[in-house]
Design an enzyme around this catalytic site. Structure first.
Site, PDB file in Angstrom:
ATOM      1  N   LYS A  28      39.882   5.413 -21.346  1.00 38.52           N
ATOM      2  CA  LYS A  28      39.685   4.381 -22.381  1.00 38.52           C
ATOM      3  C   LYS A  28      39.539   5.024 -23.756  1.00 38.52           C
ATOM      4  O   LYS A  28      40.203   4.646 -24.712  1.00 38.52           O
ATOM      5  CB  LYS A  28      38.426   3.555 -22.064  1.00 38.52           C
ATOM      6  N   ASN A  29      38.647   6.011 -23.856  1.00 41.34           N
ATOM      7  CA  ASN A  29      38.324   6.550 -25.174  1.00 41.34           C
ATOM      8  C   ASN A  29      39.413   7.462 -25.740  1.00 41.34           C
ATOM      9  O   ASN A  29      39.371   7.822 -26.919  1.00 41.34           O
ATOM     10  CB  ASN A  29      36.975   7.276 -25.136  1.00 41.34           C
ATOM     11  N   ARG A  60      33.467  -1.578 -31.787  1.00 46.85           N
ATOM     12  CA  ARG A  60      33.314  -0.672 -32.923  1.00 46.85           C
ATOM     13  C   ARG A  60      34.473   0.314 -33.051  1.00 46.85           C
ATOM     14  O   ARG A  60      34.768   0.793 -34.145  1.00 46.85           O
ATOM     15  CB  ARG A  60      32.016   0.116 -32.790  1.00 46.85           C
ATOM     16  N   CYS A 101      24.814  -1.462 -32.690  1.00 45.01           N
ATOM     17  CA  CYS A 101      25.076  -2.017 -31.365  1.00 45.01           C
ATOM     18  C   CYS A 101      23.948  -1.589 -30.434  1.00 45.01           C
ATOM     19  O   CYS A 101      22.984  -0.956 -30.869  1.00 45.01           O
ATOM     20  CB  CYS A 101      26.433  -1.566 -30.837  1.00 45.01           C
ATOM     21  N   ASP A 160      27.776   9.744 -22.702  1.00 46.49           N
ATOM     22  CA  ASP A 160      28.324   8.616 -21.937  1.00 46.49           C
ATOM     23  C   ASP A 160      28.037   8.715 -20.441  1.00 46.49           C
ATOM     24  O   ASP A 160      28.384   7.801 -19.690  1.00 46.49           O
ATOM     25  CB  ASP A 160      29.841   8.495 -22.175  1.00 46.49           C
ATOM     26  N   ARG A 169      24.707   3.618 -35.471  1.00 49.78           N
ATOM     27  CA  ARG A 169      26.110   4.040 -35.502  1.00 49.78           C
ATOM     28  C   ARG A 169      26.795   3.842 -36.868  1.00 49.78           C
ATOM     29  O   ARG A 169      27.735   3.050 -37.019  1.00 49.78           O
ATOM     30  CB  ARG A 169      26.888   3.350 -34.386  1.00 49.78           C
ATOM     31  N   ARG A 190      34.350  -3.640 -19.822  1.00 47.33           N
ATOM     32  CA  ARG A 190      34.895  -3.003 -21.040  1.00 47.33           C
ATOM     33  C   ARG A 190      35.439  -1.605 -20.746  1.00 47.33           C
ATOM     34  O   ARG A 190      36.361  -1.144 -21.413  1.00 47.33           O
ATOM     35  CB  ARG A 190      33.801  -2.867 -22.116  1.00 47.33           C
TER      36      ARG A 190
END
Ligand code: EPZ
Length: 424
Positions: free
Chosen positions: A22-23, A93, A117, A311, A122, A403
């Site tokens: 994802k990232n 974000r 968040c 994470d 952030r 997500r």
């Protein structure tokens, strides 16, 4: 809104395939903005964050589509509206990483300023500092970052470090903007995460000239234009790490396919130290813990790559909750990222927050409870705890998990989990 009903304890055994990252996919989607034409991301995961980013690109004038084999196509032939709308940025974000590519391609951009968040404030000050150094004029208007560089950007030596070290998406933003700047840019204190390496490799496929990839000093020779790309995204190291913990917490044995151990060395090191075996196999690894073996304690400090990833902090806390003694977890990236602590305590864990640290007194067993998902990784930690807990756990607000994990129940049920998704 969906909830999960999870029966425990279970012992996981079998093979799970890790998705594309994802990232890494999100910055690659932003990179598509840089070239007028159709780019293709192979193996992009089917996640709600990817759909939201597609909507963002759609509002700018890009067309996005999935092919039958799952490739994500982004046609950025025309960008007539270089705007990142508040309604989308407030949901995700990571939308901020369109800012650099939009300035580089269109000479101007308006992107909603992201708010805080669940994992902290952030700020994006370092992103803006880097883009200003490249010559963009930036102001804040009605909650939007308005950036202009009508005559283009100019390369410069830029220090991009901040109070918590490097910034991942800040590096992505400045790196992408610098590819089309006049002259040479040096980014000092660049993020070294595998997702940034993947982005830089993809930019070079597009015709950019980036060197120093994977180091904290990126050197970018600006070029006048870039071509669209067809690029396979790397496997998701955080999804892989989550499945590693799933195997460890259930005293199971999982074979992970499409997993790059080299991206997870800090995590593998911790797992081995606490009594979990991790062995490399072709295109993946086998992660196992003997039934009845103790989980040893650990001290973990999150750091930028190659340190232990923030994470995976929440997921490890679910594992260390069952360790044989006291562990300490220190969060050095997002000092407030502890929404899971109170929820894990509702499952009979014994965790005590002390500033940016949590002291974990290991317990013999966890007990099921109704719990609330608060953000993506915190939710994953609750699912992991529920796999090991006695009884039926209800995890509310599953959309947080969706997500970043593609149908996690469909991945874990075939290897022994008992997770039911219920729409309420
Ligand atoms: C990326 O967020 C990831 N998101 C996050 O993953 C991850 O937790 C984080 O990197 C750290 O690894 C994506 O890749 C989409 P940062 P990012 O800028 O880039 C401070 C997940 O669960 N900072 O590297 O936004 C910041 O507050 C998510 O998948 C500033 O002070 O994180 C933090 O303390 C959540 N000013 C530190 O730097 C800035 O301008 C690192 O944040 C930017 C950041």
């Amino acid at each position: 809104m969906d909830i999960f009903r999870i029966e425990g304890p279970v012992q996981l055994s079998g093979q799970v395939t890790v998705n594309g990252s994802k990232n890494a996919s999100l910055p690659l989607m932003a990179a598509a903005i840089l070239a007028a034409g159709k780019s293709v991301i192979k193996a992009a995961p089917r996640l709600s964050d990817i759909s939201v980013f597609s909507q963002l690109l759609g509002q700018m004038g890009c067309k996005t589509a999935r092919t039958d084999n799952g490739d994500l196509c982004i046609d950025a032939a025309a960008i007539d509206n270089p705007v990142g709308d508040y309604e989308i940025v407030r949901r995700m974000r990571a939308s901020i990483c369109v800012l650099g590519p939009l300035i580089a391609r269109c000479g101007r951009a308006e992107v909603s300023m992201p708010g805080g968040c669940a994992i902290g404030d952030r700020p994006v000050d370092i992103h803006l500092h880097g883009l200003r150094e490249l010559g963009a004029k930036i102001r804040l208007s009605n909650g939007y970052i308005v950036a202009e560089a009508p005559k283009g950007l100019t390369g410069k030596e830029i220090f991009l470090g901040g109070p918590f070290g490097s910034t991942v998406l800040g590096t992505a933003n400045v790196l992408m903007a610098a590819t089309l700047a006049k002259g040479t840019t040096v980014i000092e204190s660049a993020a070294c995460e595998p997702e940034i390496v993947d982005l830089a490799n993809c930019l070079n496929e597009m015709g950019a000239k980036v060197t120093g990839i994977g180091s904290p000093r990126l050197i970018i020779e600006g070029v006048t234009d870039l071509r669209p790309f067809e690029y396979q995204v790397i496997p998701d190291r955080i999804e892989a790490g989550t499945f590693m913990v799933a195997s460890a917490v259930t005293a199971g044995e999982l074979t992970l396919k499409n997993c790059r151990l080299g991206d997870l060395m800090a995590v593998v090191d911790r797992l081995r130290n606490i009594g979990v075996t991790v062995e490399a196999v072709n295109n993946g690894c086998v992660v196992a813990r003997k039934a009845g073996s103790v989980i040893k304690t650990a001290d973990i400090t999150t750091q930028p790559y190659p340190g232990f990833p923030t994470d995976l902090q929440a997921q490890f806390m679910a594992l260390l909750a069952l360790a044989d003694g006291n562990s300490v977890v220190v969060e050095k990236i997002f000092p407030d990222r502890f929404m899971h602590v109170a929820e894990l305590n509702r499952m009979a864990a014994s965790l005590r927050k002390e500033g940016p640290a949590v002291i974990i007194a290991g317990v013999k067993e966890l007990m099921a409870a109704p719990v609330m998902a608060s953000d993506l990784r915190a939710s994953a930690a609750l699912v992991l705890a529920a796999l090991a807990a006695h009884g039926t756990t209800i995890v509310n607000r599953v959309y947080h998990i969706d997500r970043g994990y593609e149908k996690i129940e469909e991945k874990l049920n075939p290897v022994g989990a008992k997770i039911t998704r219920i729409s309420v």
